[in-house]
Design a protein around this motif. Structure first.
Motif, mmCIF file in Angstrom:
data_model
loop_
_atom_site.group_PDB
_atom_site.id
_atom_site.type_symbol
_atom_site.label_atom_id
_atom_site.label_comp_id
_atom_site.label_asym_id
_atom_site.label_seq_id
_atom_site.Cartn_x
_atom_site.Cartn_y
_atom_site.Cartn_z
ATOM 1 N N ASN A 1 -22.558 6.042 -10.932
ATOM 2 C CA ASN A 1 -21.427 4.816 -10.707
ATOM 3 C C ASN A 1 -20.192 5.496 -10.447
ATOM 4 N N PHE A 2 -19.941 4.411 -9.447
ATOM 5 C CA PHE A 2 -18.801 4.819 -7.754
ATOM 6 C C PHE A 2 -18.015 3.760 -8.567
ATOM 7 N N TYR A 3 -16.335 3.739 -8.709
ATOM 8 C CA TYR A 3 -15.026 3.130 -8.987
ATOM 9 C C TYR A 3 -13.988 3.381 -7.859
ATOM 10 N N PHE A 4 -13.635 1.939 -7.545
ATOM 11 C CA PHE A 4 -12.639 2.575 -6.833
ATOM 12 C C PHE A 4 -11.677 2.115 -6.675
ATOM 13 N N LYS A 5 -9.624 1.332 -6.485
ATOM 14 C CA LYS A 5 -9.095 0.905 -6.161
ATOM 15 C C LYS A 5 -8.232 1.056 -4.720
ATOM 16 N N PRO A 6 -7.388 0.175 -4.257
ATOM 17 C CA PRO A 6 -6.673 0.979 -3.931
ATOM 18 C C PRO A 6 -5.383 0.976 -4.446
ATOM 19 N N ILE A 7 -4.483 2.047 -3.964
ATOM 20 C CA ILE A 7 -3.214 2.223 -4.591
ATOM 21 C C ILE A 7 -2.506 1.395 -4.368
ATOM 22 N N MET A 8 -1.254 0.543 -5.056
ATOM 23 C CA MET A 8 -0.525 -0.081 -4.547
ATOM 24 C C MET A 8 1.219 -0.225 -4.991
ATOM 25 N N ASP A 9 2.561 -0.074 -4.793
ATOM 26 C CA ASP A 9 3.314 -1.113 -5.557
ATOM 27 C C ASP A 9 3.495 -1.924 -5.569
ATOM 28 N N TYR A 10 4.182 -2.325 -7.172
ATOM 29 C CA TYR A 10 4.417 -3.675 -7.234
ATOM 30 C C TYR A 10 4.946 -3.943 -8.508
ATOM 31 N N ARG A 11 5.984 -4.979 -8.877
ATOM 32 C CA ARG A 11 7.262 -4.942 -10.056
ATOM 33 C C ARG A 11 6.160 -6.283 -10.857
ATOM 34 N N GLU A 12 6.341 -5.966 -12.072
ATOM 35 C CA GLU A 12 5.996 -7.440 -12.876
ATOM 36 C C GLU A 12 7.279 -7.563 -13.553
ATOM 37 N N GLU A 13 6.821 -9.160 -13.768
ATOM 38 C CA GLU A 13 8.217 -10.647 -14.620
ATOM 39 C C GLU A 13 7.673 -11.152 -15.312
ATOM 40 N N MET B 1 -11.745 -9.915 -0.001
ATOM 41 C CA MET B 1 -10.293 -9.878 0.128
ATOM 42 C C MET B 1 -10.677 -8.384 -1.357
ATOM 43 N N VAL B 2 -9.801 -7.324 -1.110
ATOM 44 C CA VAL B 2 -9.688 -6.250 -1.941
ATOM 45 C C VAL B 2 -8.900 -6.010 -2.672
ATOM 46 N N SER B 3 -9.512 -6.509 -3.939
ATOM 47 C CA SER B 3 -8.685 -6.516 -4.874
ATOM 48 C C SER B 3 -8.141 -5.087 -5.706
ATOM 49 N N ALA B 4 -7.037 -6.131 -6.074
ATOM 50 C CA ALA B 4 -5.554 -4.535 -6.462
ATOM 51 C C ALA B 4 -6.000 -4.826 -8.322
ATOM 52 N N SER B 5 -6.874 -5.060 -9.014
ATOM 53 C CA SER B 5 -7.513 -5.109 -10.200
ATOM 54 C C SER B 5 -8.935 -3.831 -10.224
ATOM 55 N N PRO B 6 -8.042 -3.512 -11.868
ATOM 56 C CA PRO B 6 -7.749 -2.257 -12.733
ATOM 57 C C PRO B 6 -9.464 -1.710 -12.043
ATOM 58 N N LEU B 7 -9.604 -0.637 -11.955
ATOM 59 C CA LEU B 7 -10.812 0.771 -11.642
ATOM 60 C C LEU B 7 -12.041 -0.122 -11.879
ATOM 61 N N LEU C 1 0.478 -1.229 -0.107
ATOM 62 C CA LEU C 1 0.530 -0.352 -0.487
ATOM 63 C C LEU C 1 1.284 1.041 -0.092
ATOM 64 N N GLU C 2 0.991 1.856 -0.741
ATOM 65 C CA GLU C 2 1.110 3.588 -1.107
ATOM 66 C C GLU C 2 1.143 4.128 -0.251
ATOM 67 N N SER C 3 -0.490 3.980 0.166
ATOM 68 C CA SER C 3 -0.575 5.364 1.133
ATOM 69 C C SER C 3 -2.495 4.707 1.180
ATOM 70 N N GLU C 4 -3.461 5.741 2.376
ATOM 71 C CA GLU C 4 -3.936 4.635 2.720
ATOM 72 C C GLU C 4 -5.372 5.889 2.109
ATOM 73 N N SER C 5 -4.961 6.025 0.870
ATOM 74 C CA SER C 5 -5.407 7.048 0.251
ATOM 75 C C SER C 5 -5.948 5.439 -1.529
ATOM 76 N N LEU C 6 -7.216 6.200 -1.678
ATOM 77 C CA LEU C 6 -7.752 5.452 -2.979
ATOM 78 C C LEU C 6 -7.629 5.523 -3.999
ATOM 79 N N SER C 7 -7.633 4.923 -5.558
ATOM 80 C CA SER C 7 -7.785 5.184 -6.561
ATOM 81 C C SER C 7 -9.701 5.447 -6.944
ATOM 82 N N THR C 8 -9.890 6.578 -7.664
ATOM 83 C CA THR C 8 -11.537 6.675 -7.937
ATOM 84 C C THR C 8 -12.095 7.074 -9.519
ATOM 85 N N LYS C 9 -12.704 7.561 -9.550
ATOM 86 C CA LYS C 9 -13.541 7.266 -10.564
ATOM 87 C C LYS C 9 -14.970 6.856 -10.450
ATOM 88 N N LEU C 10 -15.661 8.166 -11.449
ATOM 89 C CA LEU C 10 -17.340 9.119 -10.906
ATOM 90 C C LEU C 10 -17.509 8.836 -12.239
#
Length: 246
Positions: free
Chosen positions: A50-62, A176-182, A33-42
């Protein structure tokens, strides 16, 4: 055999057949978790907000090799989404051991393929959504959640029974709170009210249980029965739109 015959490769090449798109297997811990802020869209569609949200998280891909396909073929890999290196480095002398244990458990998670995008952030109840103006017949500051509809729990909040996270079978929470796209989470119907030009700010608050999974893996190195470390947090986001409902 790990490779496919040359003549099959040739058929794929000359026929223009495309390989399946890679899947993203995401296993992020609460440490991301980068912070306790949420990414949002309306959005406003039809007769609803219609309300959208997801947690803001740091990650890496391989890349993850798909069995039976040569890994050098473009698109022949699934994608492994994991905590960034700093999340492991923060544990100092334990970093390498925790990283190795996490990688072992990721393989376990991947083999199950019960849900492709998981975090160790959980939710039971208590979401609050408010507007700073009177909205849809409700006073400013009143919780709007009871007056709308959950669109799809699977877009952000996934029933825990549909998830598999190694070693957490004894940890109980409803979602479980998902980290999937908004994705659309909540819709508020306009009903008999009229959409008007007005500056309105909505605030959403989501109380969660953040399981500090990497810390737990470190604790388990010395004590296999170590208690699961859980932090209570309230994830918060805002939506601002120049439309109200009166």
């Amino acid at each position: 055999m790990e490779s496919i015959p040359a003549f099959v490769m040739a058929i794929l090449f000359f026929s223009g057949c495309s390989l399946p798109d890679p899947k993203y297997y995401t296993f992020l811990t609460a440490e991301c978790l980068e912070s306790e802020s949420l990414s949002t869209k309306l959005t406003i569609t039809g007769e609803s907000f219609n309300f959208y949200f997801k947690p803001i998280m740091d990650y890496r891909e391989e890349g993850l090799r798909i069995k039976g396909l040569i890994p050098t073929i473009q698109g022949a890999k699934d994608v492994k989404v994991t905590p960034p290196q700093w999340a492991f480095s923060a544990f100092g002398s334990q970093a390498t051991a925790i990283s190795k244990e996490y990688d072992r458990l990721f393989d376990d998670f991947w083999d199950h393929k019960k849900a492709e995008c998981v975090t160790t952030i959980y939710y039971d109840e208590g979401i609050i959504l408010t507007a700073d103006k009177d909205f849809g017949g409700h006073k400013a500051g009143e919780n709007l959640i009871p007056f709308g509809s959950i669109i799809d729990y699977n877009s952000v909040l996934v029933p825990s029974e549909n998830c598999y996270i190694p070693l957490l079978d004894k940890f109980k929470a409803d979602y479980m709170v998902s980290a999937s796209p908004l994705g659309p989470f909540f819709t508020y119907p306009c009903g008999g009210h009229k959409i008007v030009d007005e500056d309105v700010t909505f605030t959403i608050k989501v109380p969660v249980k953040a399981v500090m999974y990497l810390k737990w893996l470190g604790d388990r190195l010395n004590n296999p029965n170590a208690e699961i470390p859980v932090e209570e947090k309230v994830l918060t986001g805002t939506f601002n739109i120049q439309k109200g409902l009166q």
